[in-house]
Structure formats: structure tokens, C-alpha cells
Motif scaffolding. Structure first.
Motif, short mmCIF file in Angstrom:
data_model
loop_
_atom_site.label_atom_id
_atom_site.label_comp_id
_atom_site.label_asym_id
_atom_site.label_seq_id
_atom_site.Cartn_x
_atom_site.Cartn_y
_atom_site.Cartn_z
N ALA A 79 0.85 -1.20 0.00
CA ALA A 79 0.00 0.00 0.00
C ALA A 79 0.88 1.25 0.00
CB ALA A 79 -0.92 0.00 1.21
N THR A 80 0.66 2.14 -0.94
CA THR A 80 1.48 3.34 -1.05
C THR A 80 1.22 4.32 0.09
OG1 THR A 80 -0.14 4.40 -2.51
CG2 THR A 80 1.66 3.17 -3.56
N ALA A 81 0.13 4.17 0.81
CA ALA A 81 -0.17 5.04 1.94
C ALA A 81 0.92 4.97 3.03
CB ALA A 81 -1.53 4.69 2.53
N GLN A 82 1.72 3.94 2.99
CA GLN A 82 2.81 3.77 3.97
C GLN A 82 4.03 4.63 3.65
OE1 GLN A 82 3.35 -0.59 5.15
NE2 GLN A 82 2.50 -0.70 3.09
N VAL A 83 4.06 5.22 2.48
CA VAL A 83 5.23 5.97 2.03
C VAL A 83 4.95 7.47 2.15
CG1 VAL A 83 6.82 6.37 0.11
CG2 VAL A 83 5.78 4.11 0.42
N ARG A 84 5.75 8.11 2.97
CA ARG A 84 5.59 9.56 3.19
C ARG A 84 5.80 10.32 1.88
NH1 ARG A 84 9.25 11.08 7.56
NH2 ARG A 84 7.63 10.20 8.85
#
Length: 88
Positions: free
Chosen positions: A81-86
Motif C-alpha cells: 500500500a502506497t499510503a505507507q510511504v511519506r
């Protein structure tokens, strides 16, 4: 070894059926930096243990799938999930 254009035309997320595209270098660098921080997990909850050489991202930018030696790893549980990448 990049994924062939012909294969990219038919690949899609196995969960949402959204098409995928190659992950751009700046996104790949940001993802690998987050992975190096030791907190990025696959959808199945397992820790992503090493950097990605290549990746595919859904056209909506929600999920990344690794490409291992030119072979897309499109298993639902191994998406990231890209939501984990700031700053994604």
C-alpha cells in the motif's frame, strides 16, 4: 529488465482490476527509502524485507507490486500500500 509493453497492456491489480504501469524512478526511490526504515509491510502484514529493483503501481496509485528479475509478482497479499510511504 523492464516489463514488456505488451504485458503491461494486459496486467491489472488482482484485487481491484485497476490497470498497472511501471513505477517511476522517484516513486521507487521513495518506496525503497521507506522500506529501508523497516516499517513498510505487504498487504498480508509481512514486512517488506529488501528494496525493490523495479515495481508496478496501479493507475490509481494505491498499490505497488514488485517486479523480480523482469517477472511481475502480482499476488494479492504481496502488494504494498502506497499510503505507507511519506510524500507519495
Amino acid at each position: 529488465m523492464p516489463v514488456s509493453a505488451e504485458l503491461l497492456k494486459i496486467l491489472c491489480c488482482p484485487v481491484t482490476k485497476v490497470p498497472v504501469r511501471e513505477l517511476a524512478e522517484p516513486q521507487l526511490a521513495a518506496l525503497n527509502e521507506a522500506i529501508a526504515g523497516g516499517t513498510v509491510k505487504h498487504v498480508d502484514g509481512t514486512l517488506v524485507e529488501g528494496p525493490l529493483a523495479e515495481g508496478l503501481v496501479t493507475s490509481d496509485g494505491v498499490t505497488v507490486y514488485a517486479v523480480d528479475e523482469g517477472i511481475p509478482v502480482m499476488l494479492p497479499g504481496l502488494g504494498i500500500a502506497t499510503a505507507q510511504v511519506r510524500g507519495w
